[in-house]
Write a protein that holds these residues in place. Structure first.
Motif, PDB file in Angstrom:
ATOM      1  N   GLN A  59      22.743  44.842  37.977  1.00 29.64           N
ATOM      2  CA  GLN A  59      23.963  45.102  37.611  1.00 29.64           C
ATOM      3  C   GLN A  59      25.268  44.805  38.347  1.00 29.64           C
ATOM      4  OE1 GLN A  59      22.779  45.378  34.442  1.00 29.64           O
ATOM      5  NE2 GLN A  59      24.148  46.854  33.914  1.00 29.64           N
ATOM      6  N   GLU A  60      25.073  44.828  39.662  1.00 29.99           N
ATOM      7  CA  GLU A  60      26.005  44.554  40.732  1.00 29.99           C
ATOM      8  C   GLU A  60      26.079  42.939  40.571  1.00 29.99           C
ATOM      9  OE1 GLU A  60      25.051  46.213  44.532  1.00 29.99           O
ATOM     10  OE2 GLU A  60      24.658  48.267  43.304  1.00 29.99           O
ATOM     11  N   MET A  61      25.073  42.148  40.509  1.00 29.98           N
ATOM     12  CA  MET A  61      25.372  40.669  40.255  1.00 29.98           C
ATOM     13  C   MET A  61      26.287  40.478  39.323  1.00 29.98           C
ATOM     14  SD  MET A  61      21.363  39.410  40.665  1.00 29.98           S
ATOM     15  CE  MET A  61      21.839  37.487  40.656  1.00 29.98           C
ATOM     16  N   GLY A  62      26.334  41.246  38.054  1.00 30.76           N
ATOM     17  CA  GLY A  62      27.154  41.038  36.800  1.00 30.76           C
ATOM     18  C   GLY A  62      28.563  41.187  37.357  1.00 30.76           C
ATOM     19  N   GLU A  63      28.806  42.207  38.043  1.00 27.71           N
ATOM     20  CA  GLU A  63      30.241  42.722  38.496  1.00 27.71           C
ATOM     21  C   GLU A  63      30.800  41.639  39.669  1.00 27.71           C
ATOM     22  OE1 GLU A  63      32.204  45.013  37.381  1.00 27.71           O
ATOM     23  OE2 GLU A  63      30.529  45.312  35.970  1.00 27.71           O
ATOM     24  N   THR A  64      29.846  41.392  40.290  1.00 26.46           N
ATOM     25  CA  THR A  64      30.365  39.970  41.169  1.00 26.46           C
ATOM     26  C   THR A  64      30.856  38.936  40.445  1.00 26.46           C
ATOM     27  OG1 THR A  64      28.851  40.888  43.002  1.00 26.46           O
ATOM     28  CG2 THR A  64      29.728  38.672  42.988  1.00 26.46           C
ATOM     29  N   LEU A  65      30.054  38.326  39.533  1.00 26.34           N
ATOM     30  CA  LEU A  65      30.146  37.163  38.918  1.00 26.34           C
ATOM     31  C   LEU A  65      31.495  37.529  37.924  1.00 26.34           C
ATOM     32  CD1 LEU A  65      29.789  34.538  38.003  1.00 26.34           C
ATOM     33  CD2 LEU A  65      28.030  35.269  36.154  1.00 26.34           C
ATOM     34  N   ARG A  67      34.025  39.544  38.557  1.00 28.65           N
ATOM     35  CA  ARG A  67      35.089  39.619  39.207  1.00 28.65           C
ATOM     36  C   ARG A  67      35.620  38.176  39.943  1.00 28.65           C
ATOM     37  NH1 ARG A  67      36.334  44.961  40.875  1.00 28.65           N
ATOM     38  NH2 ARG A  67      35.002  46.591  40.083  1.00 28.65           N
ATOM     39  N   MET A  68      34.797  37.553  40.366  1.00 28.06           N
ATOM     40  CA  MET A  68      35.093  36.305  41.018  1.00 28.06           C
ATOM     41  C   MET A  68      35.476  35.036  39.850  1.00 28.06           C
ATOM     42  SD  MET A  68      32.560  35.674  44.081  1.00 28.06           S
ATOM     43  CE  MET A  68      33.398  33.986  44.503  1.00 28.06           C
ATOM     44  N   SER A  69      34.940  35.122  38.637  1.00 27.04           N
ATOM     45  CA  SER A  69      34.993  34.043  37.537  1.00 27.04           C
ATOM     46  C   SER A  69      36.609  34.204  37.150  1.00 27.04           C
ATOM     47  CB  SER A  69      34.158  34.024  36.445  1.00 27.04           C
ATOM     48  OG  SER A  69      34.394  33.436  35.432  1.00 27.04           O
ATOM     49  N   GLY A  70      37.006  32.733  36.923  1.00 26.36           N
ATOM     50  CA  GLY A  70      38.199  32.926  36.154  1.00 26.36           C
ATOM     51  C   GLY A  70      38.090  32.349  34.629  1.00 26.36           C
ATOM     52  N   SER A  71      36.867  32.145  34.116  1.00 28.26           N
ATOM     53  CA  SER A  71      36.578  31.814  32.806  1.00 28.26           C
ATOM     54  C   SER A  71      36.585  33.065  31.753  1.00 28.26           C
ATOM     55  CB  SER A  71      35.311  31.029  32.904  1.00 28.26           C
ATOM     56  OG  SER A  71      34.877  30.769  31.031  1.00 28.26           O
ATOM     57  N   HIS A  72      37.141  32.918  30.942  1.00 26.27           N
ATOM     58  CA  HIS A  72      37.151  34.140  29.772  1.00 26.27           C
ATOM     59  C   HIS A  72      35.760  34.196  29.222  1.00 26.27           C
ATOM     60  CE1 HIS A  72      37.711  30.772  26.795  1.00 26.27           C
ATOM     61  NE2 HIS A  72      37.426  31.794  25.889  1.00 26.27           N
ATOM     62  N   VAL A  73      35.112  33.260  29.184  1.00 24.99           N
ATOM     63  CA  VAL A  73      33.742  33.116  28.772  1.00 24.99           C
ATOM     64  C   VAL A  73      32.780  34.451  29.634  1.00 24.99           C
ATOM     65  CG1 VAL A  73      31.347  31.959  28.580  1.00 24.99           C
ATOM     66  CG2 VAL A  73      33.563  30.737  28.047  1.00 24.99           C
ATOM     67  N   VAL A  74      33.091  34.403  30.732  1.00 26.04           N
ATOM     68  CA  VAL A  74      32.300  35.522  31.519  1.00 26.04           C
ATOM     69  C   VAL A  74      33.296  37.041  31.655  1.00 26.04           C
ATOM     70  CG1 VAL A  74      31.953  36.021  34.115  1.00 26.04           C
ATOM     71  CG2 VAL A  74      31.154  33.755  33.112  1.00 26.04           C
ATOM     72  N   THR A  75      34.701  36.543  31.946  1.00 29.20           N
ATOM     73  CA  THR A  75      35.501  37.836  32.085  1.00 29.20           C
ATOM     74  C   THR A  75      35.791  38.593  30.969  1.00 29.20           C
ATOM     75  OG1 THR A  75      37.653  36.432  31.772  1.00 29.20           O
ATOM     76  CG2 THR A  75      36.563  36.944  33.887  1.00 29.20           C
ATOM     77  N   ALA A 226      30.961  31.740  42.144  1.00 32.40           N
ATOM     78  CA  ALA A 226      30.691  33.174  41.715  1.00 32.40           C
ATOM     79  C   ALA A 226      29.302  33.364  41.651  1.00 32.40           C
ATOM     80  CB  ALA A 226      31.714  33.371  40.503  1.00 32.40           C
ATOM     81  N   LYS A 227      28.589  32.356  40.972  1.00 34.42           N
ATOM     82  CA  LYS A 227      27.028  32.693  40.949  1.00 34.42           C
ATOM     83  C   LYS A 227      26.430  32.606  42.260  1.00 34.42           C
ATOM     84  CE  LYS A 227      27.224  29.492  37.720  1.00 34.42           C
ATOM     85  NZ  LYS A 227      27.069  28.494  36.494  1.00 34.42           N
ATOM     86  N   ILE A 228      26.876  31.563  43.030  1.00 29.53           N
ATOM     87  CA  ILE A 228      26.469  31.654  44.532  1.00 29.53           C
ATOM     88  C   ILE A 228      26.567  32.846  45.260  1.00 29.53           C
ATOM     89  CG2 ILE A 228      26.619  30.655  47.010  1.00 29.53           C
ATOM     90  CD1 ILE A 228      27.251  28.057  45.516  1.00 29.53           C
ATOM     91  N   ALA A 229      27.714  33.652  45.086  1.00 27.58           N
ATOM     92  CA  ALA A 229      28.214  34.902  45.686  1.00 27.58           C
ATOM     93  C   ALA A 229      27.234  36.113  45.173  1.00 27.58           C
ATOM     94  CB  ALA A 229      29.686  35.240  45.538  1.00 27.58           C
ATOM     95  N   ALA A 230      27.032  35.941  43.786  1.00 26.88           N
ATOM     96  CA  ALA A 230      26.115  36.965  42.954  1.00 26.88           C
ATOM     97  C   ALA A 230      24.661  36.952  43.693  1.00 26.88           C
ATOM     98  CB  ALA A 230      26.117  36.723  41.722  1.00 26.88           C
ATOM     99  N   ASN A 231      24.389  35.602  43.962  1.00 21.56           N
ATOM    100  CA  ASN A 231      22.817  35.627  44.215  1.00 21.56           C
ATOM    101  C   ASN A 231      22.786  35.896  45.750  1.00 21.56           C
ATOM    102  OD1 ASN A 231      21.035  34.696  42.506  1.00 21.56           O
ATOM    103  ND2 ASN A 231      22.373  32.568  42.229  1.00 21.56           N
ATOM    104  N   LYS A 232      23.642  35.592  46.538  1.00 17.31           N
ATOM    105  CA  LYS A 232      23.894  35.902  48.012  1.00 17.31           C
ATOM    106  C   LYS A 232      23.918  37.376  48.225  1.00 17.31           C
ATOM    107  CE  LYS A 232      26.297  34.886  52.322  1.00 17.31           C
ATOM    108  NZ  LYS A 232      26.543  36.126  52.573  1.00 17.31           N
TER     109      LYS A 232
END
Length: 774
Positions: A59-65, A67-75, A226-232
């Motif tokens: 779930q925290e991976m989802g929040e990381t992505l 918060r970092m993404s600028g795409s409305h597909v994600v946000t 954002a995906k790299i940060a979520a994984n990290k």
């Protein structure tokens, strides 16, 4: 040196037995592994604490992505997902976002283990980027995944994965979807796993090559990071968990999570009837200009504690309506998890052990390279998932204790429309690409005891959201004239399907020029959102452009238009697969799909229909013509007129059904003690020769169960599609050449509908569902 020819088996993935996979991994890659015995050595308290921590990490991976993404597909729309895997890629925990995006993530990891462990190697601090649908992870090229190995004490302990839909990854059309593509070379480029992070450092050459393909490199680059940060972040937390409880304990919990999920699903399957159930669905228009219907066929066999999904007989790959094997598997997973495993923690690696797939090569659900596969997720993968949902519902309906889990098909598929152009509102010229994500608000299918949820979202994306209209208007030069639930859209039935909605967009007043449109949607001629047990399908999908509208776009507007009739102008019906444009004086109208109904609409309590009319879920005309309920001027039910109307509608069913002059038998409460129920309308009186199928409403004996022989004794009527209700598009010939009919099968006694579909005239009868029953 081992080489691979693109398009060969080296660039495809399939599930492998654990022992065979181990034999294909470089011996230079050390693995952290446990024996099965060690999985039982964790006490219950530790197991629950670690299990819930793994869930929280996803779930925290989802929040990381987000918060970092600028795409409305994600946000805005949550079209992404995550997973935590063991060292061989089996998924221990997955997110509740787009389930389709993790349906083949394990295949991407196992491919990486086989083909990257030797060269360039898999080491601590590495991450791999992939968007190849033949390898897995995503369902088409726009689904881009980052796979991150986790090392502890020099050994590969597990993986985390992050994946999201990218707005644009190149190709000839904005949004990377090309309805006229002949093969994958006319679409966005698929990329097998490449090392995008090495020893914790982003590889700029790979990142630059990745974003260079896109019309929106800033968004794609931000999503990559954002995906790299979520994984990290997830990897660091898993290592902290290991530091607290030990690597063997955490791995034992991971293995046990998957084993427990498998055990619980197998135990549930043991309680369900054995047999084979079949379903056939259709993809409309394989490419721009095509007018064909292309069938997908499934036969699901349940034996003891396992399921086999057999897709042999599905149409050969053609046009753009194809998905490779990983997409087919994803379509099964995103249906099985919510419908069969809704009460089981989603340790997907264990759940996927409970089913097998049989499929022909070179078909639209198992396409070979270099087929065009851009439509994979919302075409054949979703279409296959709908059919799996249908056969699962038939199996569950035959088990009284499980009938509460039965659900008609939800919202059919997505309604893809990509709007693109140059935004000139701020004075600067800025390119934009915007898939219209309002269509996330689909209707859920009706259940045995409940109506479907209105505009509830997506079955396959439990956390799906329709974007805020004001955010869409802020990001793109569009103005919404309306976004509303559509009266009559839900499939009629004893329980009504959930309503869908419509949206109508025009250009912003400060915008100039013409915008491009790319559209793709199945379910415009032959419905994807079918009903069950006589319930009608939900609405036909409908996409239009209204040319030369009279309504002001924004300035000077004083009211929200009530509907298309108030816009003026000329209507252009958009095809299933094609392109168009949106001018300054045009309006774009999308009406996406609702849920199917359950049971005969004439059996819906009149009071429920009255409430539906009161809340604008059903029109007064449909209440009368489809449900047979007549309302007085004060809005209350007219009992005498309703009884007369329902009797007349039943009698009309005899016309053209082979039962002229039949007077419907009265509906009562027949003695069916000891009978085995098949669904809402049919039951079996057991006998040594296999039993006789009877109507649960009037007790009429219909015919032998053996071989499905009773189906031939059902009254049958093929009518115009419009007879299904005002929510069905009246002229399928706009889209396809095949003759489309509203087919119903009835009890020959009381004429209760037991089967209702909008299908091509050659659609098979459902007798195959009972051929294996005894």
């Amino acid at each position: 040196m081992k080489s691979a020819i693109p398009g060969s088996d080296e660039f495809t993935s399939r599930p492998l037995p654990r022992a065979e996979l181990l034999s294909r991994i470089s011996p230079r890659l050390p693995l952290h592994q446990l024996d099965d015995e060690q999985t039982h050595q964790v006490n219950a308290l530790t197991y629950e604490v670690v299990r819930h921590r793994l869930w929280a990490i996803t779930q925290e991976m989802g929040e990381t992505l987000r918060r970092m993404s600028g795409s409305h597909v994600v946000t805005e729309s949550n079209d992404f997902n995550f997973s935590i895997c063991d060292e061989l890629g089996e998924q221990v925990q997955v997110g509740t976002y787009n389930i389709g995006l993790i349906g083949s993530m394990d295949l991407a990891v196992t491919w990486t283990l086989q083909h990257r462990s030797d060269n360039p190697g898999i080491a601590e601090g590495d991450m791999f980027l992939c968007n190849d649908p033949w390898i897995g992870g995503g369902l088409h090229q726009n689904d881009a995944a980052v796979l991150a190995p986790i090392f502890h004490d020099g050994k590969l302990f597990g993986w985390t994965t992050a994946i999201a839909h990218q707005v644009d990854l190149g190709g000839p059309r904005p949004g990377s979807f090309s309805p006229s593509a002949h093969d994958v070379f006319g679409e966005a480029v698929p990329t097998p796993p490449v090392k995008v992070v090495r020893d914790g450092v982003l590889q700029r050459d790979i990142a630059d090559a990745w974003v260079r393909r896109s019309r929106l490199p800033h968004l794609v680059g931000l999503d990559l990071r954002a995906k790299i940060a979520a994984n990290k972040n997830a990897g660091e937390q898993i290592l902290r968990l290991i530091g607290k409880y030990g690597a063997d304990t955490v791995k034992a919990v991971m293995r046990r999570m998957m084993n427990d999920a498998e055990r619980r699903l197998r135990a549930k399957l043991e309680t369900l009837p054995d047999g084979t159930w079949t379903a056939v669905g259709y993809q409309e228009q394989a490419h721009t200009g095509d007018r064909g219907l292309h069938p997908i066929k499934v036969a699901m066999t349940k034996e003891r504690d396992r399921l086999v999904f057999d897709f042999r007989g599905t149409a050969g790959q053609t046009g753009i309506i194809n998905c490779p094997y990983p997409g087919l598997r994803a379509g099964i997973v995103f249906t099985v998890l919510p419908l069969l495993a809704g009460d089981i923690p989603w340790a997907a690696g264990g759940l996927m052990r409970c089913f097998e797939i049989v499929t022909d090569e070179d078909t639209i659900t198992n396409a070979s390279f270099p087929a065009a596969v851009g439509k994979g997720p919302f075409g054949p993968a979703w279409g296959a998932g709908n059919l799996v949902a249908e056969v699962l519902a038939k199996m569950l309906d035959a088990k009284p204790a499980r009938r509460g889990d039965v659900q008609s098909i939800c919202n059919g598929t997505t309604d893809l429309c990509v709007v693109s152009g140059v935004d000139v509102r701020s004075g600067a010229r800025k390119g934009f690409v915007s898939p219209v994500f309002d269509v996330m608000a689909g209707g859920y299918g009706a259940q045995v005891h409940y109506d479907g949820v209105d505009t509830g979202g997506r079955l396959i994306i439990p956390s799906a959201r329709a974007p805020d209209v004001e955010m869409t208007e802020y990001l793109y030069p569009l103005v919404a004239l309306w976004r509303r639930e559509q009266t009559d859209s839900g499939g009629p039935g004893r329980q009504r399907g959930g309503m869908s909605g419509s949206v109508c967009y025009v250009q912003h007043p400060d915008q100039t020029g013409t915008m491009s449109l790319v559209v793709s949607g199945t379910g415009k001629a032959a419905n994807q959102n079918v009903g069950l047990a006589g319930g009608h399908p939900g609405n036909s999908q409908l996409d239009l452009v209204v040319r030369g509208i009279d309504v002001p776009r924004l300035a000077g507007a004083t009211a929200i238009p009530a509907g298309l009739d108030e816009l003026g102008g000329d209507i252009e019906v958009l095809p299933c697969e094609g392109e168009s444009h949106l001018g300054p004086d045009d309006a774009l109208y999308l009406h996406w799909q609702a849920g199917g109904g359950y049971g005969d609409p004439l059996l819906r309590p009149a009071g429920n229909v009255r409430d539906d009319v009161l809340h604008a879920r059903v029109s007064a005309e449909a209440a009368r013509d489809v449900y047979g309920v007549v309302l007085r001027e004060d809005g209350e039910v007219d009992p005498a007129a309703t009884d007369e109307t329902r009797g007349r509608l039943r009698q009309q069913r005899a016309t053209g059904s082979g039962l002229p002059g039949t007077r419907p038998a009265p509906i009562g409460a027949p003695d069916l003690s000891g009978a085995r129920r098949l669904d809402d309308n049919l039951a079996v009186l057991e006998s040594p020769d296999g039993g006789t199928v009877v109507c649960t409403h009037c007790g009429t004996g219909i015919g032998p169960l053996a071989g499905g022989a009773f189906v031939a004794a059902l009254a049958r009527r093929d009518a115009a599609p419009a007879d299904a209700g005002p929510h069905i598009w009246r002229d399928p010939s706009v889209y396809v050449d095949a003759e489309i009919v509203f087919r119903q099968l009835f009890c020959p006694g009381c004429l209760t509908a037991v089967y209702s579909r909008v299908v091509p005239v050659h659609h098979p009868l459902p007798d195959d569902d009972y051929r294996s029953w005894t």
